[in-house]
Design a protein around this motif. Structure first.
Motif, short mmCIF file in Angstrom:
data_model
loop_
_atom_site.label_atom_id
_atom_site.label_comp_id
_atom_site.label_asym_id
_atom_site.label_seq_id
_atom_site.Cartn_x
_atom_site.Cartn_y
_atom_site.Cartn_z
N ARG A 1 0.86 -1.17 0.00
CA ARG A 1 0.00 0.00 0.00
C ARG A 1 0.90 1.22 0.00
N VAL A 2 0.71 2.09 -0.97
CA VAL A 2 1.62 3.23 -1.10
C VAL A 2 1.15 4.45 -0.33
N SER A 3 -0.11 4.39 0.16
CA SER A 3 -0.63 5.56 0.86
C SER A 3 -1.78 5.13 1.76
N ILE A 4 -1.99 5.87 2.81
CA ILE A 4 -3.13 5.62 3.68
C ILE A 4 -4.43 5.85 2.94
N PHE A 5 -4.39 6.60 1.85
CA PHE A 5 -5.59 6.91 1.08
C PHE A 5 -5.86 5.88 -0.01
N VAL A 6 -4.94 4.94 -0.19
CA VAL A 6 -5.10 3.91 -1.22
C VAL A 6 -5.28 2.57 -0.52
N GLU A 7 -6.52 2.05 -0.57
CA GLU A 7 -6.83 0.83 0.17
C GLU A 7 -6.20 -0.41 -0.44
#
Length: 122
Positions: A100-106
């Motif tokens: 997961r590359v970001s907390i915003f990308v599930e």
């Protein structure tokens, strides 16, 4: 941008050992499953072993009892200890990781390393 960088490949005699390492770097929120695959020219890439973020491991039948996969989650690094190597295990070994590359990308995305050559001489 995420990169997987492998190290530890090389030439070893049959019955010998090698330890592969793969470090993930870049924009990483969390690393899910990590694993190792191998490929011989002209053949399909095959799973060697993988390990979940919780430490659950899975091995190809052909390597059970000889190979050990482990990970250091704090370092986003996965290892493959290979013992009692056989000539038929000569291949390019690839690191694989779901990240997961970001907390915003599930949804985690799959990444591959560039591969490291393992040659087992008879």
């Amino acid at each position: 941008q995420v990169q997987l960088v492998e190290s530890g490949g090389g030439l070893v005699q049959a019955g010998g050992s090698l330890r592969l390492s793969c470090a993930a770097s870049g924009s990483i929120f969390s690393t899910k499953a990590m694993g190792w695959y191998r490929q011989v020219p002209g053949e399909q890439r095959e799973l060697v072993a993988n390990i979940t973020s919780g430490g659950v491991t899975n091995y190809a039948d052909s390597v059970k009892g000889r190979f050990t996969i482990s990970r250091d989650s704090a370092k986003n690094t996965v290892y493959l200890q290979m013992n009692s190597l056989k000539p038929e295990e000569t291949a390019v070994y690839y690191c694989n990781a779901w990240i997961r590359v970001s907390i915003f990308v599930e949804t985690p995305k799959e990444y591959w390393g560039q591969g490291t050559q393992v040659t087992v001489s008879s």
